[in-house]
Design a protein around this motif. Structure first.
Motif, mmCIF file in Angstrom:
data_model
loop_
_atom_site.group_PDB
_atom_site.id
_atom_site.type_symbol
_atom_site.label_atom_id
_atom_site.label_comp_id
_atom_site.label_asym_id
_atom_site.label_seq_id
_atom_site.Cartn_x
_atom_site.Cartn_y
_atom_site.Cartn_z
ATOM 1 N N LYS A 366 -13.885 31.486 -43.882
ATOM 2 C CA LYS A 366 -12.550 32.085 -43.821
ATOM 3 C C LYS A 366 -12.483 33.254 -44.789
ATOM 4 O O LYS A 366 -12.967 33.169 -45.920
ATOM 5 C CB LYS A 366 -11.474 31.046 -44.157
ATOM 6 N N GLN A 367 -11.872 34.349 -44.337
ATOM 7 C CA GLN A 367 -11.705 35.525 -45.166
ATOM 8 C C GLN A 367 -10.384 35.450 -45.922
ATOM 9 O O GLN A 367 -9.456 34.754 -45.491
ATOM 10 C CB GLN A 367 -11.753 36.788 -44.305
ATOM 11 N N THR A 369 -7.954 37.448 -46.100
ATOM 12 C CA THR A 369 -6.817 37.945 -45.313
ATOM 13 C C THR A 369 -6.740 37.285 -43.945
ATOM 14 O O THR A 369 -6.005 37.750 -43.073
ATOM 15 C CB THR A 369 -6.935 39.469 -45.138
ATOM 16 N N GLY A 370 -7.503 36.217 -43.746
ATOM 17 C CA GLY A 370 -7.579 35.603 -42.421
ATOM 18 C C GLY A 370 -6.535 34.556 -42.144
ATOM 19 O O GLY A 370 -6.541 33.951 -41.063
ATOM 20 N N GLY A 371 -5.628 34.313 -43.083
ATOM 21 C CA GLY A 371 -4.620 33.274 -42.872
ATOM 22 C C GLY A 371 -5.265 31.920 -42.712
ATOM 23 O O GLY A 371 -6.056 31.488 -43.551
ATOM 24 N N PHE A 372 -4.917 31.237 -41.609
ATOM 25 C CA PHE A 372 -5.482 29.916 -41.344
ATOM 26 C C PHE A 372 -6.641 29.976 -40.350
ATOM 27 O O PHE A 372 -7.082 28.947 -39.857
ATOM 28 C CB PHE A 372 -4.393 28.971 -40.800
ATOM 29 N N GLN A 373 -7.125 31.153 -40.048
ATOM 30 C CA GLN A 373 -8.174 31.315 -39.046
ATOM 31 C C GLN A 373 -9.550 31.121 -39.671
ATOM 32 O O GLN A 373 -9.905 31.774 -40.652
ATOM 33 C CB GLN A 373 -8.085 32.693 -38.403
ATOM 34 N N TRP A 374 -10.320 30.220 -39.078
ATOM 35 C CA TRP A 374 -11.695 29.960 -39.526
ATOM 36 C C TRP A 374 -12.657 30.500 -38.484
ATOM 37 O O TRP A 374 -12.473 30.308 -37.283
ATOM 38 C CB TRP A 374 -11.922 28.460 -39.727
#
Length: 728
Positions: A366-367, A369-374
């Motif tokens: 996960k980045q 700035t990616g929020g909850f996106q893996w």
């Protein structure tokens, strides 16, 4: 400059070992350490240590006594050179946490159940975390009955010289209050307590036990249960057995037919065995889905009608194997270095290692700035070895990712459903899964240390531990690395070592055979100016490290950044002094004389306790033994980090933003920084000058002291006081 290291959690009225490292300070001088109240800056304790040109020095630091745990300030002041023209000075203050109750106090009665009119004997021993006895008198000892009335009291109780044991006794009356009594002692301002029972009782001659598996798989077709009645000397008892065995289910399943297996008036001699079927316990019924079995039994001796009862709870397991990330799997990954981990595969019912098991290992990232996106990186099927471990390596991950999740799944053991007509909720067996969350370790200079080892289980005392050290840096490597070993809240070893010049001495990963292949876009982009080094650190394992030791490895860059890592070592429960006891005979006739032999180190003080085994059958005894001692030591464990003293999140976020800003505003040429220290011959004051081609990291004024905020997990057991002319 300097670094002062000491445990994060300090214990009052105990002397700890602080370690001072000096850099480029050749003159003699002294340092003063002061403990001050955090609210008033009043000095509670101070001590001064002479420094005679040493680059490294251990400082025995006394921590003042506190009545309750509290935050305090620790101030360090240093002056080197002459009084009129010092060449280098130190002044820094840091919050520290001081815990009360530095002593472990054992109160040991000769037994825990007494008849009216009997003599109560007990002894008291207080020891430090390194198990050295307190030789001070015990301020107050008293005995309370069931009503809380003090029936006996001893003041300023002396202890046996060089031993630290105090032994007392109290004669019970013929009609004392029956129930729970309390033995209490006040040691170093803290009250310790032990309970005993006073009651009319008859010593049992036999006991009833239920022999059953500790756990059972939910898809088992049969379960063996055995009831055994035996005299205390081991012979079987004849009599009548009654028992009820029923499944334990959730409340909303009570509409189903109640299942129960009964044993009524069964004549036995010693043991009686039954085998339960899955149908009898409803284990094949999805509408019941029991989670365990309740067993209650009663036995009556033939001829005397003396009874004994026993009960047991048997739990079900809903997966055949267990997957656990081994405790040495790091919680952080270092950019530019492999991430190594281990998953243990073991039988859920026996806890034995399972070899040849196919395990799917998946990695996602996960980045910031990616929020909850893996982002899934990839998966690979690996096989557990003979020791039950799946050893895997994740290649260096792109610096764009700051969080990783590694998951493991038993591929060949999918979920098992109940028959469709009996399905209500849940499966009969579940697929074994486990996951491990990892954060990125941050370094302003992109310099990192990684330590790992192939050690499995606990190390024996007086052995050696081999630790692999890997280092990646954007500048010249250090001449030496420092390491410190900490256990039970104190430092037990420290030294320094040099990495070999040969960068190929140790493979970066010892588990390259089981490597997780990642898409090239997710792999770390290695820079041409990055250099890798590796080596082996050998640590001597001593009893003072038992049961858990933390090895801290670090060095200081020329720009003042502290580059560090740590590794945990499990050590077998052992003592520096060995003792053993052996009877001359395993069994003998009543009234016969037997002897026992005690072996111990020279000049050891040994306490002997001999009691009828039947007393422990009536009331289980929590007597002094190796497990109880190390259970008490757990509160000094390094896993306890105390309150948060300095949060590193704000610091790391600021530095990350600075690095991002630098990347977008500077030219394509990588900025370089060079820090040098000079001495003005006129003032003899040490100053620092810095030259940079891209001034993206402003150097604060020299007068500003600096403290390095390290990762919480690292700072949980060590402070690093920064050199005042260094900057993070």
């Amino acid at each position: 400059g300097y670094i002062l290291t000491l445990p994060k959690v300090l214990w009052g009225n105990v002397t700890v070992s602080a370690h001072l490292n000096l850099f480029n300070v050749a003159d003699e001088g002294s340092i003063t350490l002061k403990f001050m109240r955090i609210d008033s800056n009043v000095t509670i304790w101070e001590q001064t240590e002479k420094i005679k040109g040493e680059a490294s020095k251990s400082v025995p630091l006394y921590v003042p006594w506190v009545s309750e745990s509290q935050m305090m300030q620790l101030k360090i002041e240093g002056r080197f050179g002459t009084l009129s023209l010092p060449s280098y000075t130190i002044e820094n203050t840091q919050n520290v946490y001081v815990e009360a109750r530095p002593w472990i106090t054992f109160i040991q009665p000769d037994k825990e159940l007494y008849l009216p009119g009997q003599l109560i004997r007990f002894r008291i021993l207080s020891v430090t975390p390194d198990l050295r006895p307190s030789l001070e008198p015990i301020a107050d000892v008293w005995l309370e009955d069931t009503t809380g009335t003090r029936v006996a009291q001893w003041k300023n109780v002396p202890v046996i010289a060089y031993v630290g044991i105090a032994q007392m006794e109290f004669q019970l009356s013929e009609e004392p209050p029956q129930g729970t009594w309390f033995i209490k002692a006040k040691v170093d301002g803290q009250t310790e307590m032990k309970t005993i029972q006073v009651s009319e009782y008859v010593l049992p001659k036999f006991s009833l036990t239920i022999v059953r598996p500790d756990v059972v798989l939910a898809n088992a077709v049969s379960i063996p249960i055995e009831f055994c009645a035996k005299y205390t000397h081991g012979q079987p008892v004849k009599g009548t057995l009654n028992a009820e065995i029923s499944p334990r289910t959730y409340g909303y399943n009570i509409t189903e037919k109640r299942l129960q297996v009964k044993i009524s008036d069964q004549q036995i001699s010693g043991c009686h065995k039954v085998v339960l079927t899955e149908a009898e316990m409803g284990m094949d019924n999805g509408r019941l889905r029991p989670y365990g079995i309740q067993i209650a039994a009663s036995f009556k001796e033939e001829g005397t009608d003396v009874k004994d009862d026993a009960s047991a709870l048997l739990s079900f397991l809903f997966h055949e194997v267990e997957l656990n990330f081994y405790k040495d799997t790091p919680q952080f990954f270092k950019p530019g270095l492999d991430f190594d981990g281990r998953v243990r595969v073991q039988s859920a019912s026996t806890s034995q290692a399972v070899s040849g098991e196919k395990i799917e290992i998946c990695v996602s990232g996960k980045q910031p700035t990616g929020g909850f996106q893996w982002t899934p990186f990839g998966c690979k099927n690996l096989t557990s070895g003979e020791d039950g471990y799946v050893k895997f390596t994740v290649p260096p991950v792109s610096s764009n990712f700051t969080e990783l999740t590694v998951s493991a799944k038993a591929v060949d053991r999918p979920n098992q459903a109940y028959p469709k007509e009996q399905q209500r909720w849940g499966d009969r067996m579940s697929q074994a899964e486990s996951s491990h969350y990892v954060k990125a370790w941050f370094s302003p200079s992109e310099s990192y240390i990684k330590s790992d080892s192939d050690i499995v289980g606990s190390l024996p005392c007086n052995s050696k531990a081999s630790i692999r050290i890997h280092l990646v840096t954007t500048s010249d490597p250090p001449d030496h690395l420092y390491y410190e070993v900490k256990s039970r809240g104190s430092k037990v070893q420290q030294s320094r070592f040099a990495l070999p010049a040969n960068t190929e001495t140790v493979p970066e990963s010892a588990h390259s055979v089981q490597r997780i292949d990642l898409n090239s876009s997710y792999v770390f982009d290695s820079k041409s100016n990055v250099t890798k080094f590796s080596g082996i650190l050998i640590v001597d394992i001593t009893p003072e490290m038992s049961p858990l030791a933390n090895v801290v490895i670090y060095y200081v860059r020329k720009d003042g950044e502290v580059v560090a890592d740590y590794i945990k070592l499990s050590v077998e429960k052992c003592l520096s002094h060995q003792v053993s006891l052996q009877w001359s005979k395993v069994e003998d006739y009543p009234g016969a004389s037997v002897q026992f032999t005690v072996k111990a180190e020279p000049e050891s003080a040994c306490g002997i306790r001999v009691v009828d085994k039947s007393v422990d059958l009536l009331k289980s005894s929590q007597q002094l033994n190796l497990n109880n001692v190390f259970s008490q030591l757990s509160r000094f464990s390094e896993s306890y980090s105390g309150p948060v003293i300095k949060d590193d999140w704000e610091y790391c976020q600021k530095r990350m933003n600075e690095r991002t800003t630098t990347t977008t505003t500077t030219t394509t040429e990588a900025p370089t920084t060079e820090a040098t220290s000079t001495t003005d011959s006129k003032s003899s004051e040490k100053t620092a000058s810095t030259t940079t081609t891209a001034p993206t990291r402003p150097v604060p004024p020299i007068s500003t002291p600096h403290i390095v905020p390290l990762k919480n997990n690292f700072s949980s057991f060590v402070y690093l006081f920064r050199m005042r002319e260094f900057w993070p």
